[in-house]
Design an enzyme around this catalytic site. Sequence first.
Site, mmCIF file in Angstrom:
data_model
loop_
_atom_site.group_PDB
_atom_site.id
_atom_site.type_symbol
_atom_site.label_atom_id
_atom_site.label_comp_id
_atom_site.label_asym_id
_atom_site.label_seq_id
_atom_site.Cartn_x
_atom_site.Cartn_y
_atom_site.Cartn_z
ATOM 1 N N LYS A 1 0.720 -1.121 0.070
ATOM 2 C CA LYS A 1 -0.145 -0.023 -0.178
ATOM 3 C C LYS A 1 1.005 1.221 0.044
ATOM 4 O O LYS A 1 0.525 2.288 -0.694
ATOM 5 C CB LYS A 1 -0.937 0.048 1.302
ATOM 6 C CG LYS A 1 -2.223 -0.812 1.075
ATOM 7 C CD LYS A 1 -3.119 -0.595 2.156
ATOM 8 C CE LYS A 1 -4.468 -1.556 2.039
ATOM 9 N NZ LYS A 1 -5.304 -1.407 3.291
ATOM 10 N N LYS B 1 -7.848 -11.838 -8.533
ATOM 11 C CA LYS B 1 -8.903 -11.985 -7.387
ATOM 12 C C LYS B 1 -10.020 -10.959 -7.653
ATOM 13 O O LYS B 1 -9.689 -9.882 -8.358
ATOM 14 C CB LYS B 1 -8.443 -11.769 -5.986
ATOM 15 C CG LYS B 1 -8.284 -12.971 -5.247
ATOM 16 C CD LYS B 1 -7.535 -12.619 -3.963
ATOM 17 C CE LYS B 1 -8.760 -11.770 -3.213
ATOM 18 N NZ LYS B 1 -7.883 -11.617 -1.841
ATOM 19 N N LYS C 1 -12.180 -4.928 -5.357
ATOM 20 C CA LYS C 1 -12.847 -3.656 -5.535
ATOM 21 C C LYS C 1 -11.565 -2.647 -6.391
ATOM 22 O O LYS C 1 -11.653 -1.527 -6.964
ATOM 23 C CB LYS C 1 -13.194 -2.720 -4.580
ATOM 24 C CG LYS C 1 -12.292 -2.477 -3.440
ATOM 25 C CD LYS C 1 -12.907 -1.589 -2.281
ATOM 26 C CE LYS C 1 -12.044 -1.382 -1.104
ATOM 27 N NZ LYS C 1 -11.796 -2.616 -0.309
#
Length: 332
Positions: A117, A198, A201
């Site tokens: 991240k 996968k 979102k």
Amino acid sequence: MTNSSQPRTVSGIQATSDSLHLGNYIGALQQFVTHQESHDAFYFIANMHAITVEQDPAELRERTLRTAAQFIAAGLDPEKSTIFVQSQVPAHPQLSWVLECTTSMGEASRMTQFKDKSAKQEHVSLGLLTYPALMAADILLYNPQLVPVGEDQRQHLELTRNLAERFNYRFGKTFTVPEAQILKATAKIYDLQNPGAKMSKSQPSPQGRIDILDDAKALTKKIKSAVTDDGTEIAFDPENKPGVSNLLTIYSSLTSRSVDDIVAEYEGKMYGHLKVDLAEVAVETLTPVRERTLELLEDRTQLQAILDRGAEKASAIAEATLREVYDKIGFI
Ligand code: TRP
């Protein structure tokens, strides 16, 4: 009434989208619903984790309520499970501070989610680094035996266990060392447009993701335009036929029928048949969830009241743990 004689379970979902997707639903929510029958269950919306990256306030508020509504619409019963919002239980950030002081810089900066991240952000908040200490606090406050999480949270759970053991060793037995239950299905549901990735979102095309609040038209369109594979045979072969295999997994999860059983039914039929039927199954399963969610969102005072009651129940338990911790570390 909570089931206090039963083993305890805790889990949270971040409030960062308007709708949970099918991976959340099959992977997490359905498990939560099952566990509420056999466990003293605590489920919360992790809005404090959400602000580790920038959030729009109006959007965060809306998404928090929408996520809560989807929890209930999917079958979590506020009479059986304690459903609450993380920021409404101040013991979470309070214990988090203690656990931040129990975690080393090295441990926190080695977390792969932090590395991923922070590589993507221009502004890397300190909260992104301390995220796992808050998550450990979320868990350890309730002394649960069982913590269902997606595969991406495995490392955070491992750290939680280490922090519990470290604290217990230094200050005497305080925390239960929780077991992770890695939710397999979340890892097994793939993007409809890109079955190599996968369903999430963060995938670029919303067409590849089934949101549980999609209406019948959107659901049908997404499933019918799912990418399939070369050849015509309907077989479960994730390696060579990732697209069709993904549709079979979804079909099986939504109907509780085995993949083998479904494959046998479609012998000699074409991909199109499978898609048409799966679209029907998805519409049948998700329409009531969507309708119930929208209904709950029409009466926000009542929804907020459910969450207030949940926060009260959660606080009673969380504060008892926090008091014990404060006492042991020498806070007066
Ligand atoms: N970090 C988790 C996620 O993104 C959400 C979460 C926060 C959580 N606190 C938790 C999950 C405690 C389980 C237990 O999926």
